[in-house]
Design an enzyme around this catalytic site. Structure first.
Site, mmCIF file in Angstrom:
data_model
loop_
_atom_site.group_PDB
_atom_site.id
_atom_site.type_symbol
_atom_site.label_atom_id
_atom_site.label_comp_id
_atom_site.label_asym_id
_atom_site.label_seq_id
_atom_site.Cartn_x
_atom_site.Cartn_y
_atom_site.Cartn_z
ATOM 1 N NE ARG A 92 -3.820 -2.218 0.058
ATOM 2 C CZ ARG A 92 -3.618 -3.382 -0.572
ATOM 3 N NH1 ARG A 92 -2.512 -3.547 -1.310
ATOM 4 N NH2 ARG A 92 -4.491 -4.355 -0.501
ATOM 5 C CB SER A 144 -9.531 -0.909 3.581
ATOM 6 O OG SER A 144 -9.992 -2.187 3.197
ATOM 7 C CD GLU A 181 -5.962 0.601 2.350
ATOM 8 O OE1 GLU A 181 -6.618 0.188 1.373
ATOM 9 O OE2 GLU A 181 -5.510 -0.152 3.233
#
EC number: 1.3.1.98
Length: 315
Positions: free
Chosen positions: A172, A221, A297
């Site tokens: 990520r 998320s 995130e």
């Protein structure tokens, strides 16, 4: 002198005091000082080259993982669409996609062309630009697995072509400079039967619908997992949130989903401050009880308003 008067002449479109809440999945936040819709890459290049350095520039894609704060976004918000949303099948089972193309549409274009390996994108909300910036993925596959070339413009309007190795992708995250604006990429797949690809895509979609609140006003998320996929005894954000009583935790019109407690939900009455406070409260609980710092995130942009506490922005 107004902000608009300081901006260069472009072929695209400027909109002053442009509402942004309708451009994000969470449906909250204040306006952009100026919203810029570039006509194409050369138009964007000119804008970047001629816009004074002191004017803040922020890129907004589909707004799927973005929380716009209640005070709005200073400077210019750039939204890539139109010419930036195109896809093209190339020789050698490769696919070119613009940064404004929706991830799920790229997956469908690949399937139609008989290019396998990109079907995971049907389960990733947002656009290719966001997927490139955060190495988005799902179900044990991520963007760095399939991207072979990235095209970007820097803040001076210079065009850059980079390899995945140059971006040093990790879970990520990528090491591309913050001022880079991704405009497109080339992905490598393999020969496959379009019907078989579509079947796998349908399975991914069905799995998401049964495990995630995708019909709600949500940003996907909220926090990245503390450990990357494949880590022995991987710690997962939803498990940590659940362990501290975060499932269903509410502030105002914002709460963590009962179905999947790593998903923030706006019940239709939330402010951006409500949503951010829910996230920060649960982060604090996890920090206190597990000594783990959950990393946002969801990308948070813009000015805080009132008494909302300023936090570092995350991409």
């Amino acid at each position: 002198m107004t902000l608009l008067a300081q901006l260069p002449t472009v072929r695209g479109k400027y909109i002053e005091a442009a509402p942004l809440k309708g451009l994000t999945w969470l449906r909250v936040g204040g306006p952009a000082d100026v919203l810029y819709l570039p006509a194409d890459e050369s138009d964007l290049c000119r804008f970047l080259a001629e816009t004074p350095d002191e004017i803040p520039v922020t890129v907004l894609g589909a707004g799927s993982n973005t929380l716009v704060r209640d005070g709005g976004v200073p400077g210019v918000v750039i939204r890539l669409a139109g010419a930036f949303a195109k896809t093209e099948a190339l020789d050698g089972y490769r696919l070119r996609a613009g940064a404004g193309a929706l991830d799920k549409m790229v997956a469908k274009a690949a399937a139609k062309a008989g290019i396998g390996g990109l079907e995971y994108l049907v389960g990733v909300p947002g656009t290719i630009g966001g997927a490139l910036r955060m190495n988005a993925g799902c179900y044990d596959q991520e963007t760095s697995d399939v991207v072979v070339e990235v095209i970007a413009l820097d803040r001076m309007g210079r065009r850059i072509i980079a390899s995945p190795d140059e971006l040093a992708y990790s879970y990520r995250h990528c090491e591309a400079p913050e001022d880079w604006i991704f405009t497109g990429a080339v992905f490598q797949g393999q020969a496959d039967d379009p019907d078989a690809i579509t079947k796998r895509m349908n399975a991914i979609t069905a799995r998401r619908e049964t495990t995630q609140p995708i019909r709600e006003k949500t940003s996907g998320s909220t926090f990245a997992n503390p450990d990357p996929p494949g880590t022995p005894n991987q710690r997962k954000s939803w498990e940590l949130i659940d362990s501290v009583g975060g499932r269903g935790y509410r502030v105002g019109g914002a709460h963590f989903s009962e179905q999947h407690c790593n998903f923030l939900i706006n019940d239709g009455t939330a402010s951006a401050a409500d949503l951010e406070q829910v996230g920060e409260d649960v982060r604090a609980r996890v920090r206190q009880q597990h000594d783990i710092e959950l990393r946002w995130e969801v990308r948070r942009i813009g000015r805080v308003s009132g008494d909302q506490k300023q936090e570092g922005q995350a991409g």
